[in-house]
Scaffold this motif. Structure first.
Motif, PDB file in Angstrom:
ATOM      1  N   ALA A   1      15.631  56.386   4.859  1.00 47.34           N
ATOM      2  CA  ALA A   1      15.438  55.833   6.193  1.00 47.34           C
ATOM      3  C   ALA A   1      16.629  56.120   7.097  1.00 47.34           C
ATOM      4  CB  ALA A   1      15.208  54.329   6.105  1.00 47.34           C
ATOM      5  N   ASP A   2      17.780  56.398   6.514  1.00 49.44           N
ATOM      6  CA  ASP A   2      18.976  56.730   7.285  1.00 49.44           C
ATOM      7  C   ASP A   2      19.355  58.202   7.179  1.00 49.44           C
ATOM      8  OD1 ASP A   2      19.183  54.029   7.848  1.00 49.44           O
ATOM      9  OD2 ASP A   2      20.400  53.648   6.078  1.00 49.44           O
TER      10      ASP A   2
ATOM     11  N   ARG B   1       8.204  64.595   7.254  1.00 51.78           N
ATOM     12  CA  ARG B   1       8.179  63.850   8.516  1.00 51.78           C
ATOM     13  C   ARG B   1       7.888  64.788   9.692  1.00 51.78           C
ATOM     14  NH1 ARG B   1      13.025  64.067  11.436  1.00 51.78           N
ATOM     15  NH2 ARG B   1      14.687  65.233  10.403  1.00 51.78           N
TER      16      ARG B   1
ATOM     17  N   PRO C   1      14.531  48.399   6.518  1.00 54.78           N
ATOM     18  CA  PRO C   1      13.743  49.135   7.525  1.00 54.78           C
ATOM     19  C   PRO C   1      12.282  49.263   7.101  1.00 54.78           C
ATOM     20  CG  PRO C   1      15.733  50.337   6.869  1.00 54.78           C
ATOM     21  CD  PRO C   1      15.550  49.243   5.887  1.00 54.78           C
TER      22      PRO C   1
ATOM     23  N   THR D   1      10.174  51.636   7.514  1.00 53.59           N
ATOM     24  CA  THR D   1       9.778  52.935   6.970  1.00 53.59           C
ATOM     25  C   THR D   1       9.893  52.960   5.455  1.00 53.59           C
ATOM     26  OG1 THR D   1      10.552  54.036   8.980  1.00 53.59           O
ATOM     27  CG2 THR D   1      10.216  55.417   7.044  1.00 53.59           C
ATOM     28  N   SER D   2      10.996  52.486   4.936  1.00 55.06           N
ATOM     29  CA  SER D   2      11.242  52.592   3.506  1.00 55.06           C
ATOM     30  C   SER D   2      10.835  51.354   2.736  1.00 55.06           C
ATOM     31  CB  SER D   2      12.717  52.889   3.248  1.00 55.06           C
ATOM     32  OG  SER D   2      13.539  51.967   3.951  1.00 55.06           O
TER      33      SER D   2
ATOM     34  N   GLN E   1       8.812  52.049  14.981  1.00 52.23           N
ATOM     35  CA  GLN E   1       9.966  52.187  14.104  1.00 52.23           C
ATOM     36  C   GLN E   1       9.803  53.414  13.203  1.00 52.23           C
ATOM     37  OE1 GLN E   1      12.041  49.469  15.665  1.00 52.23           O
ATOM     38  NE2 GLN E   1      12.712  49.447  13.553  1.00 52.23           N
TER      39      GLN E   1
ATOM     40  N   TRP F   1      11.957  57.107  13.161  1.00 47.07           N
ATOM     41  CA  TRP F   1      12.542  57.757  11.987  1.00 47.07           C
ATOM     42  C   TRP F   1      12.001  59.174  11.833  1.00 47.07           C
ATOM     43  CZ3 TRP F   1       9.523  59.265   7.734  1.00 47.07           C
ATOM     44  CH2 TRP F   1      10.248  59.909   6.724  1.00 47.07           C
TER      45      TRP F   1
ATOM     46  N   ASN G   1      16.505  59.205  11.561  1.00 43.92           N
ATOM     47  CA  ASN G   1      17.352  58.016  11.432  1.00 43.92           C
ATOM     48  C   ASN G   1      16.636  56.835  12.066  1.00 43.92           C
ATOM     49  OD1 ASN G   1      19.280  55.994  11.497  1.00 43.92           O
ATOM     50  ND2 ASN G   1      20.940  57.368  12.097  1.00 43.92           N
ATOM     51  N   GLU G   2      16.185  55.918  11.236  1.00 46.74           N
ATOM     52  CA  GLU G   2      15.437  54.775  11.749  1.00 46.74           C
ATOM     53  C   GLU G   2      16.309  53.807  12.538  1.00 46.74           C
ATOM     54  OE1 GLU G   2      11.901  51.924  10.066  1.00 46.74           O
ATOM     55  OE2 GLU G   2      13.616  52.280   8.774  1.00 46.74           O
ATOM     56  N   LYS G   3      17.612  53.879  12.363  1.00 42.90           N
ATOM     57  CA  LYS G   3      18.486  52.946  13.060  1.00 42.90           C
ATOM     58  C   LYS G   3      18.505  53.180  14.565  1.00 42.90           C
ATOM     59  CE  LYS G   3      21.528  51.814   9.198  1.00 42.90           C
ATOM     60  NZ  LYS G   3      22.889  51.923   8.623  1.00 42.90           N
TER      61      LYS G   3
END
Length: 711
Positions: free
Chosen positions: A172-173, A226, A275, A277-278, A421, A425, A430-432
């Motif tokens: 996710a990062d 992705r 997050p 996503t993960s 969200q 990502w 990067n989901e942040k």
């Protein structure tokens, strides 16, 4: 919470037992010490792997002894049912029960720092393993449902897909870690296809969304990159559905076995820590089931606002208050009295009604040792344990008020979309970026004394939007047509819509990029649309105001992040420009409402740099379009003021210095009757006096200080 617990007290205490720690010889003296401090609640873990070590055999001797000790000391118990740690015999009996990563690794059973007994990795879509899991839950609840020390069940502790396996959340990062994505086992594939059939009904509808030409659902391929969006978003939202159904079944089992004798809750982790996503963590997805809802609380007021918003009026508590986060030689800093007050009263200000600290003794097992404790390693008290007890005394003194009190009604909402969200990502790796945009806008509004709710995309409609005057949509790339139509109608009726770059840039229904941005017709609301877009130089772009705003003057500069989206105004006023003169921020009137479009990511930049001008601009844009009553400090001093009020008219003021140096502040309090208030720790008095039809107070605060005043 009195209607749930039938007692006028604030649940306040500590996590105590996660087998096999602390050691049995410490239990009696520790629980007596906890009670002597005036704390009233302890939490014990009942763990599937520990208490059901062999098929058909249960060993609850440890919990039996602890429950009896709690009762003898007058302590109430929250029982945490931990079912994500599957016993060794499950993996032997069902070799295909483990989750499987994208690159084909079976991950269970494994140990993590906070699941030191192992067993993590069981797949939530394995029907036989799940039946055994729920069988254990039934047995545990039957055993303790009549115990007089039991106060409440926590039936879902931090529910999420990866079962808290942090190493498997790195994708996710970091887009290069996609091989860790879960779960690609045969059971999940079969369940995903069934979910798609229910969602789309026909293969033609799925083909439109995914831009495929499948002949039937049997041809559906699991997303493995992705590089497309709608298929990956569906794949991750399927696991949100999986977690929701799984948690719902836990609650059904607990209600069936407990018979309504005790309140049920689960507690979620912040959307940044887990997050979506993960981990498939969507707080709204799991908050819908319990009698109350909880959070793993860390040092961010946004967490408490997400908790309150997702609980939809249910009582909320801090089920794990994390203040001493650490791992072995990565040790936490000692805690000061104002740190304890900040955590607790940030929660009280957001309507939390209980606090369970993590944890009483420092951890002695695995990589979480030797951090986390209210005591020293030998069990002797720390200064922060004494402060914790002092804070509890103040809460219990005010319990009758606090159980009835409520914060001011939020008139500003931030839109949260789990699908967006995932899109963020997939688009950036990067989901942040998306979560930090949310955090930045929230922090700017918190800094300027707004009460903020979060509005889930599934709630957007006439009823969901009705309480709010302003809706801000950070990083708003992915929103459905239905949501956009509801927002447009709400603006027509008088709402203020604010959003950042690439507002609805993705056509969610057709799986394509919009040709006009903002999309789904919202360019007609904003009366502006994207001309061209470019990357921000070194990730930062400068914006200059071309008009005066509340809190800001023409010519002042702020910074955006990532994107420089040049706007063409078609009836909107341009109120800020990029260095090349292109329009950067526009403001339009539409119907009875307003729409403000920002051609970059202000919130993201504020979260990452703390640039004070960004916070003033975000608040100033709101004040330019909506006259919202809220406290404010002269000279924009960094003071946060929260007001709680009970039906009888009693009030509490929570005042916090946000700065790292002392401050003397003059604060205006609209809609607040003058009077004399008493500080609940020191006994000092505070005078609130009339001034120009409002009320005003003067308060001095040392760096980071929190003060609490009551009528």
């Amino acid at each position: 919470m009195r209607h749930l617990l039938s007692k006028e007290y604030i649940p306040f205490g500590t996590q105590y037992y996660r087998a096999p720690s602390p050691a049995k010889e410490e239990w009696e003296k520790d629980l007596a010490a906890i009670a002597a401090l005036g704390l009233n609640t302890v939490k014990f873990w009942v763990q599937w792997r520990w208490n059901n070590p062999r098929e058909g055999e249960y060993d609850f001797a440890d919990i039996d002894a602890l429950m009896d000790l709690a009762q003898s000391n007058g302590l109430r118990v929250m029982l945490n049912t931990i079912v994500d740690v599957a016993p060794a015999w499950i993996y032997r009996k069902y070799p295909d029960a483990s989750m499987v990563t994208l690159d084909g690794r079976r991950i269970g059973p494994q140990v993590q720092p906070h699941r030191q007994i192992g067993g993590l990795g069981v797949c939530f879509n394995h029907p036989s393993a799940m039946e055994r899991m729920f069988e254990f839950l039934r047995v545990a609840i039957r055993r303790y449902r009549e115990h007089p020390a039991l106060e409440m069940w926590n039936v879902a502790s931090e529910p999420e897909l990866t079962s808290s396996m942090a190493e498997l959340r790195l994708y996710a990062d970091n887009a290069e870690r996609m091989g860790d994505m879960l779960c690609y086992c045969a059971h999940c594939r079969e369940a995903f296809v069934r979910w798609l059939q229910k969602r789309y009904v026909t293969i033609g509808a799925l083909n439109v969304s995914w831009n495929r030409n499948y002949a039937g659902f049997e041809e559906v391929e699991l997303p493995v990159t992705r590089n497309s969006f709608n298929d990956m978003i569906d794949w991750r939202m399927f696991f949100v559905h999986t977690i929701g159904e799984h948690v719902g079944r836990r609650f059904a089992v607990a209600r069936d076995e407990d018979g309504g004798k005790h309140p049920l809750l689960c507690h979620h982790v912040f959307i940044q820590g887990f997050p979506v996503t993960s981990t498939a963590n969507d707080p709204w997805n799991v908050a819908r089931y319990g009698d109350l809802h909880g959070i793993t609380q860390m040092d961010d007021p946004m967490m408490c606002d997400v908790l309150r918003s997702s609980a939809k009026g249910k009582p909320v508590i801090s089920a794990e208050m994390l203040m001493l986060f650490g791992y072995t030689l990565d040790l936490p800093k000692p805690v000061a009295a104002d740190d304890v007050k900040r955590y607790v009263f940030n929660g009280i200000a957001a309507n939390l009604k209980g606090f369970i600290f993590w944890q009483y003794r420092p951890e002695t097992l695995a990589r979480e040792a030797p951090a986390w404790g209210l005591t020293r390693l030998d069990g002797s008290p720390t200064p922060w344990l004494r402060t914790f007890a002092e804070v509890n005394a103040v809460l219990q003194k005010n319990a009758a008020f606090l159980l009835d009190a409520r914060p001011r009604q939020a008139k500003v909402a931030l839109l949260y979309s789990p699908e967006n969200q995932v899109f963020g990502w997939a688009a950036t790796g990067n989901e942040k970026n998306v979560t930090d945009s949310l955090r930045g806008i929230h922090a700017a509004l918190y800094r300027n004394n707004y009460v903020v709710d979060f509005l889930h995309s599934a709630e957007v409609g006439a009823e969901g939007l009705a309480p709010y005057r302003v809706v801000f949509v950070p990083f708003p790339y992915y929103l459905s047509r239905q949501v956009c139509e509801a927002l447009a109608a709400w603006v027509e009726r008088g709402g203020v819509l604010m959003g950042e770059a690439y507002f609805v840039g993705w056509d969610t229904e057709r799986g394509k990029h919009q040709t006009t941005v903002p999309g789904h017709g919202l360019h007609r609301i904003f009366k502006a649309h994207q001309d061209t877009a470019a990357p921000a130089a070194d990730e930062v772009v400068e914006i200059t105001l071309t008009a005066d705003l509340p809190l800001m003057k023409k010519g002042e500069k702020v910074q955006g992040a990532m994107v420089r989206e040049m706007l063409i105004a078609e009836g909107a006023d341009v109120i800020a420009r990029f260095p090349d003169g292109e329009a950067a921020v526009t403001h339009s009137r539409h119907g009875e409402g307003h729409a403000i479009l920002i051609g970059t990511y202000l919130g993201l930049q504020y979260q990452r740099t703390g640039m004070e001008a960004n916070a003033r601009l975000i608040a100033g844009l709101i004040e330019s379009a909506a006259d919202l009553s809220h406290p404010y400090a002269a000279g924009n001093a960094p003071v946060r003021v929260d007001i709680l009020a009970a039906p009888g008219g009693d009030r509490m003021l929570i005042v916090r210095n946000l700065a790292s140096s002392g401050v003397e502040a003059q604060v205006t309090l609209p809609d607040f009757t003058p009077g004399t208030l008493t500080e609940q720790f020191s006994g000092e008095t505070l005078k609130v006096v009339p001034h120009d039809g409002k009320s005003r107070m003067r308060v001095g605060l040392r760096a980071g200080e929190v003060r609490v005043f009551r009528d």
